[in-house]
Structures are given as C-alpha cells and as structure tokens.
Design a protein around this motif. Sequence first.
Motif, PDB file in Angstrom:
ATOM      1  N   LEU A 290      48.937  84.531  51.752  1.00 13.57           N
ATOM      2  CA  LEU A 290      49.825  85.676  51.910  1.00 13.57           C
ATOM      3  C   LEU A 290      49.253  86.869  51.165  1.00 13.57           C
ATOM      4  CD1 LEU A 290      53.244  83.916  51.130  1.00 13.57           C
ATOM      5  CD2 LEU A 290      52.492  84.656  53.403  1.00 13.57           C
ATOM      6  N   GLU A 291      49.696  88.047  51.571  1.00 10.10           N
ATOM      7  CA  GLU A 291      49.386  89.265  50.824  1.00 10.10           C
ATOM      8  C   GLU A 291      50.699  89.895  50.416  1.00 10.10           C
ATOM      9  OE1 GLU A 291      46.123  92.302  51.858  1.00 10.10           O
ATOM     10  OE2 GLU A 291      47.994  93.348  52.353  1.00 10.10           O
ATOM     11  N   VAL A 292      50.824  90.226  49.131  1.00 16.77           N
ATOM     12  CA  VAL A 292      52.057  90.815  48.605  1.00 16.77           C
ATOM     13  C   VAL A 292      51.765  92.215  48.099  1.00 16.77           C
ATOM     14  CG1 VAL A 292      53.969  90.552  46.988  1.00 16.77           C
ATOM     15  CG2 VAL A 292      52.857  88.523  47.934  1.00 16.77           C
ATOM     16  N   LEU A 293      52.541  93.176  48.574  1.00 19.13           N
ATOM     17  CA  LEU A 293      52.429  94.555  48.102  1.00 19.13           C
ATOM     18  C   LEU A 293      53.777  94.973  47.541  1.00 19.13           C
ATOM     19  CD1 LEU A 293      50.912  97.233  47.796  1.00 19.13           C
ATOM     20  CD2 LEU A 293      51.656  97.835  50.107  1.00 19.13           C
ATOM     21  N   TRP A 294      53.775  95.415  46.293  1.00 18.11           N
ATOM     22  CA  TRP A 294      55.009  95.849  45.626  1.00 18.11           C
ATOM     23  C   TRP A 294      55.169  97.365  45.773  1.00 18.11           C
ATOM     24  CZ3 TRP A 294      55.292  97.951  40.199  1.00 18.11           C
ATOM     25  CH2 TRP A 294      56.625  98.155  39.802  1.00 18.11           C
TER      26      TRP A 294
END
Length: 294
Positions: A290-294
């Motif tokens: 997964l890729e998580v961007l805050w």
Amino acid sequence: RSCSFTGFSTVQSRKLAKSLGRSSVRSRMSLKSPKAYNSLQKGAVIWDPKPLQVKKIFEALKKGLNEYLEAHQAELDYLSGRQKDTKRNSRLAFYYDLDKQIRSVERYIRKLEFHISKVEELYEAYCIQCRLRDGATNMKHAFSLSPSTKASRESLVELYKNFQECTEDMCFIEGALEVHLGEFHLKMKGLVGFARLCPGDQYEVFVRLGRQKWRLKGKIETDDSQTWDEEEKIFIPSLHEKFEIKVTELRGLATILVGVVTCDSINFFTTKPQAIIVDITELGTIKLQLEVLW
C-alpha cells in the motif's frame, strides 16, 4: 496542584477534592461542539482514556505538522528570492504570478501555525486533566488507608465525582484532538507473492480502521499484472484504532483466508508518501503493498 497527599488534614483534603471539581476543561476552553462526536458528550464515556497512546500520537502529529511547516517555509523563501530577481528583470506578468503564489503559501503557513497551536493547546489541557485524575486516584488511595469517618466518606464521594469528571474531560479532549488528525489517503499497489500468485487467481482485501471499512477485489492477469475494482480510499485517523487488514482468496463460491494482520498508523504522520509492505502470511509468502499519503 500537588499529586502527593501524605500529611494533609481531612479539611485540607476535602478542600482540595472540591477544587479538583472546578477544573472542568469545558469551562476553560472553547472546543469544537461535541455534536461532531456524540458518543463523547458529558455523561457518555465509552472508553478509558489512554494517555500513553495519546502522547505517542500527539508527538507524531506535531512532528508531521512541523515537517509541513518547514517545507512550506522553504518554498516561501525560494519564491521570495525569485521575486527579488524578477523585480530586477521587470517581467511584470511573471512578477504578479509569483506574488500570487507567495500570498497563497503565506496563508497556508498561517493555517499550519494555528493548527499546531490548537493541537498543543488541546494536549496541554489533556495533560492537566490527566494529572488531576491521577491526583484524585492518589487521594482516594490515601483515604482508604485511614480510619473511616463521616468527613472521609464525604471526601471519597467528592473525589469519585472529580475522578469521573476528569475522565469525561479527557475523553472529550481525545475526541477534539482526533478532529485535528487530518486524513490518510491509501492507495492499493497490489499483492506480492512470487510463485504464490498465479494468473486467474482472485483475491479480496478488506481494510478496517475502527468503523471505517474498505473492501476491494482484484485479479491476477495472464501477464502477471493485477487489476483492482478500487484503488484509493480515504481514512480518518484514529487515536485508539489500528488498521486491520484481511486478505482472502476467492475460488468460485468458496473463500480461503490468506491472513489477517494489524498495522499501527503512528508512522504515517509525515509529509512524504509511505510505501507500506505488510506480510499477510506468517512466512511472508504473500505481501500486501500500500501507499499512504497523509
């Protein structure tokens, strides 16, 4: 107020117990209306406060916000330098465009500074209530070791009320702080399984964060690429909940559980997109990326 109560007289202890009750955070702070989180209204405490977890999230959040602030301050410095050069070159249209960008970055920096100050204010109030709650606990323990009298029993009743009020205030602030955590944008990058993934295999991935859910299905194509019916999802961060990821393999009408894992979100509060690779099976033969961007 001190949290050490040895040596207090009964009268002094009762006065201190009553003073604890006048420290309600609602009377001293202008917080967001509890309508945003009805379950946290006064009189409806649904969990015990978790100061250690709140501290970890606060520190990660503050670090991430400061990273954003530093990045935008660097951008502002760069644009300001270009603006000075443009003045000398006297390209009017370009100068106005730069000025517009600078004003936009300045507004965003002011918003970030206000956001940081609000988070700090909430956490400071939370710590005060935590210390008062600990103080009430220590006082109750001290009274339980002394002979029971009418005065001590009245003080214990008062302390219990103060303990409950501090607990409710801490839960209230946890809800208010949660509103300031931003958003996590999750992007599905696919499964990694080497020999375990074969063309035609179909999988279902279920991601949960508290009451928030994301269910998506994917298929391994003949060229080993993967197609998923949904690729992105927004989650609202939680102070107490961890990501729970469940992967199942679909075989006709049957489903076979591949694995279930939990993932803490504390490292996601950063300016850069985070590539997350999670071992779904115990041996790591199938991983989820997964890729998580805050």
